[in-house]
Design an enzyme around this catalytic site. Structure first.
Site, PDB file in Angstrom:
ATOM      1  N   LEU A  96       8.616  -6.728   1.938  1.00 54.22           N
ATOM      2  CA  LEU A  96       7.880  -5.488   1.631  1.00 54.22           C
ATOM      3  C   LEU A  96       6.586  -5.784   0.869  1.00 54.22           C
ATOM      4  O   LEU A  96       5.775  -4.882   0.649  1.00 54.22           O
ATOM      5  CB  LEU A  96       8.744  -4.593   0.731  1.00 54.22           C
ATOM      6  CG  LEU A  96      10.025  -4.023   1.315  1.00 54.22           C
ATOM      7  CD1 LEU A  96      11.079  -3.856   0.224  1.00 54.22           C
ATOM      8  CD2 LEU A  96       9.757  -2.691   1.982  1.00 54.22           C
ATOM      9  N   TYR A 185      -6.802  -4.080   6.276  1.00 53.08           N
ATOM     10  CA  TYR A 185      -5.345  -3.988   6.095  1.00 53.08           C
ATOM     11  C   TYR A 185      -4.640  -3.905   7.456  1.00 53.08           C
ATOM     12  O   TYR A 185      -3.742  -4.694   7.757  1.00 53.08           O
ATOM     13  CB  TYR A 185      -5.063  -2.757   5.241  1.00 53.08           C
ATOM     14  CG  TYR A 185      -3.638  -2.276   5.146  1.00 53.08           C
ATOM     15  CD1 TYR A 185      -2.710  -2.931   4.346  1.00 53.08           C
ATOM     16  CD2 TYR A 185      -3.224  -1.113   5.817  1.00 53.08           C
ATOM     17  CE1 TYR A 185      -1.405  -2.452   4.214  1.00 53.08           C
ATOM     18  CE2 TYR A 185      -1.935  -0.628   5.694  1.00 53.08           C
ATOM     19  CZ  TYR A 185      -1.026  -1.301   4.899  1.00 53.08           C
ATOM     20  OH  TYR A 185       0.261  -0.817   4.765  1.00 53.08           O
ATOM     21  N   TRP A 215       5.696   7.404   4.121  1.00 55.05           N
ATOM     22  CA  TRP A 215       6.945   7.665   3.385  1.00 55.05           C
ATOM     23  C   TRP A 215       6.539   8.117   1.983  1.00 55.05           C
ATOM     24  O   TRP A 215       5.712   7.452   1.333  1.00 55.05           O
ATOM     25  CB  TRP A 215       7.781   6.399   3.278  1.00 55.05           C
ATOM     26  CG  TRP A 215       8.210   5.812   4.583  1.00 55.05           C
ATOM     27  CD1 TRP A 215       7.788   6.177   5.841  1.00 55.05           C
ATOM     28  CD2 TRP A 215       9.128   4.733   4.783  1.00 55.05           C
ATOM     29  NE1 TRP A 215       8.400   5.388   6.796  1.00 55.05           N
ATOM     30  CE2 TRP A 215       9.218   4.490   6.177  1.00 55.05           C
ATOM     31  CE3 TRP A 215       9.890   3.930   3.930  1.00 55.05           C
ATOM     32  CZ2 TRP A 215      10.035   3.497   6.721  1.00 55.05           C
ATOM     33  CZ3 TRP A 215      10.707   2.944   4.470  1.00 55.05           C
ATOM     34  CH2 TRP A 215      10.785   2.737   5.850  1.00 55.05           C
ATOM     35  N   LYS A 251      -8.761  16.644  -4.872  1.00 53.73           N
ATOM     36  CA  LYS A 251      -9.971  16.213  -4.155  1.00 53.73           C
ATOM     37  C   LYS A 251      -9.684  16.003  -2.677  1.00 53.73           C
ATOM     38  O   LYS A 251      -8.841  15.170  -2.331  1.00 53.73           O
ATOM     39  CB  LYS A 251     -10.499  14.922  -4.773  1.00 53.73           C
ATOM     40  CG  LYS A 251     -11.004  15.120  -6.182  1.00 53.73           C
ATOM     41  CD  LYS A 251     -11.551  13.853  -6.750  1.00 53.73           C
ATOM     42  CE  LYS A 251     -12.122  14.126  -8.125  1.00 53.73           C
ATOM     43  NZ  LYS A 251     -12.224  12.920  -8.933  1.00 53.73           N
TER      44      LYS A 251
END
Ligand SMILES: NC(=O)c1ccc[n+]([C@@H]2O[C@H](COP(=O)([O-])OP(=O)(O)OC[C@H]3O[C@@H](n4cnc5c(N)ncnc54)[C@H](O)[C@@H]3O)[C@@H](O)[C@H]2O)c1
Ligand SMILES: O=c1ccn([C@@H]2O[C@H](COP(=O)(O)OP(=O)(O)O[C@H]3OC[C@@H](O)[C@H](O)[C@H]3O)[C@@H](O)[C@H]2O)c(=O)[nH]1
Length: 389
Positions: A96, A185, A215, A251
């Site tokens: 993870l 990423y 999630w 925002k």
């Protein structure tokens, strides 16, 4: 109690207790997965992370019913030779560990790429060389933008699911240009997925890849200035929670038009447990894990969170609950966004018979109740401080 009654897998076979090396166990998802494994299964967890604040309640005191089944190993997988030993003495490794907050992708692209690709390489290598099973956490961001987003705004095809539903085995991965460092990423995650897949094809690595679709739930990220840096920018749930707790407008980046599907962490963890305990059904697969029924625009999310927070805190909403902000101002140069993310559920339904249960309203209600209980008092104190001086 966990471990006392016989548990069976989806095919009726007895589930044997295993040892799991969980890397990134101290994070948001890891903490919920550890909790589930301790309270409902007989498995042992070697919890690897640089932090353990979010799993402290599982580690102490020694009298906890699962004491002895969870061990914390504080190590940075970038540079620690103990990693191979931990993988070798486990049956399964779950990875993870990652930098996974969008505010970092365009401002710390090197750290992002190293964390999501280079640092994961030894984990894959040790699993492959030692014939150990690997469950690797990728992301829904590997899909990038939808095909539909490139069609003219008024094209009727934009309404056709073929142009926006994201399918593991057929959808392309559509990223912006290299200057749009947001995609550092997604691109790093995609390459590590391809490497794992290739290890499976060429060297027989037994793997499962998870693509989480937003999630959310308790313990996600941090509240700036309370349990994280004051200038830090966490993911949207924590940003909006922070605004609500401080009675500031939420925002909306570039008008809050992007769409997301949100899933309750506890529903998603059920899916991961099925993967852990049904290797024959999960191995060799890439799984979308999300809730296609919980789609909203970010603006709608802000409105719903404002309503839910009023309910759980008993405070009226502020007069101007939202404010628009440009992505350049909020995230800086090189930000870009995924327009829409709806997971196709065919593969996970077929292999694991899993479906999410919790509606967006219900998951926000339990999550914001937790945020209020955990942070409201601390926020009040920090707000009161300057005027007291
Ligand atoms: N939460 C989501 O909705 C979501 C969505 C898509 C993908 N994911 C993926 O799921 C995984 C877990 O996400 P999360 O939301 O729990 O994030 P998180 O940031 O809460 O957890 C990641 C954990 O990994 C640890 N870590 C990072 N680098 C490490 C290193 N070098 N050595 C040891 N530990 C290290 C961190 O300290 C942290 O505790 C990530 O790979 C992320 O990309 C999550
Ligand atoms: O205060 C905020 C924060 C975020 N946003 C917007 O809310 C949306 C969701 O933002 P999040 O911070 O949750 O991050 P994203 O959904 O874009 O990406 C996430 O998705 C999957 C994972 O891999 C990562 O956890 C993360 O990359 C984006 O459109 C973002 O621009 C706001 O409008 N206001």
């Amino acid at each position: 109690m966990a471990g006392t009654k016989t548990r069976v897998d989806l095919d009726g076979n007895t589930i044997k207790p295993i040892t799991i090396c969980m890397i990134g166990a101290g994070g948001f998802i890891g903490s919920h997965l550890c909790e589930k494994l301790m309270s409902e299964t007989p498995h042992t967890v070697l919890a690897v992370d640089v932090y353990n604040d979010k799993i402290k309640h599982l580690l102490e005191p020694d009298s906890l019913p699962w004491a002895g089944r969870i061990q914390f190993h504080r190590l940075n997988i970038k540079n620690d030779s103990r990693l191979e030993g931990l993988i070798k003495c486990s049956d399964l490794t779950i990875n993870l560990a990652a930098i996974c907050t969008p505010a970092d992708y365009n401002t710390r692209p090197l750290d992002t790429i190293y964390s999501n690709f280079i640092d994961a390489l030894p984990v894959v290598k040790y699993c492959s060389e030692n014939n150990k099973r690997l469950i690797h956490f990728s992301t829904c961001e590997v899909y990038g933008k939808t095909i539909g987003s490139y069609l003219p705004k008024d094209s009727p095809l934009r309404q056709d699911p073929a142009y926006y539903i994201l399918k593991e085995d057929t959808s392309p991965c559509i990223f912006g240009s290299v200057e749009k460092q947001r995609w550092s990423y997604a691109c790093a995650k995609q390459l590590i997925e391809r490497l794992i897949y290739a290890e499976g094809a060429e060297n027989g690595l037994e793997f499962t890849i998870v693509r989480p679709f937003n999630w959310i739930g308790p313990r996600m990220d941090f509240i700036p200035g309370i349990d994280g840096p004051s200038e830090g920018v966490p993911r949207v749930l924590a940003c909006f929670s922070n605004n609500l707790l401080r009675r500031e407008p939420l925002k909306l980046v570039d008008g809050g038009e992007s769409q997301r599907t949100f899933i309750y962490i506890k529903d998603a963890i059920e899916a991961v447990l099925l993967m852990i305990e049904n290797p024959a059904r999960a191995s060799g697969h890439i799984f979308n894990v999300g809730n296609p029924n919980n789609e909203v625009t970010v603006r709608q999310l802000a409105e719903m969170m404002t309503q839910v927070y009023s309910k759980v805190s008993g405070e009226d909403a502020i007069e101007t609950p939202t404010v628009d902000v440009s992505s350049k101002e909020f995230y800086g140069e090189g930000y870009d966004d995924s327009d829409k993310r709806i997971p196709d559920m065919t593969i996970i339904n077929k292999q694991l018979g899993w479906n999410p249960k919790t509606s967006l309203w219900d998951l926000l209600e339990s999550t914001l109740t937790y945020q209020h209980r955990t942070y409201a008092e601390a926020i009040k104190q920090t707000i009161a401080k300057p005027s007291a001086n």
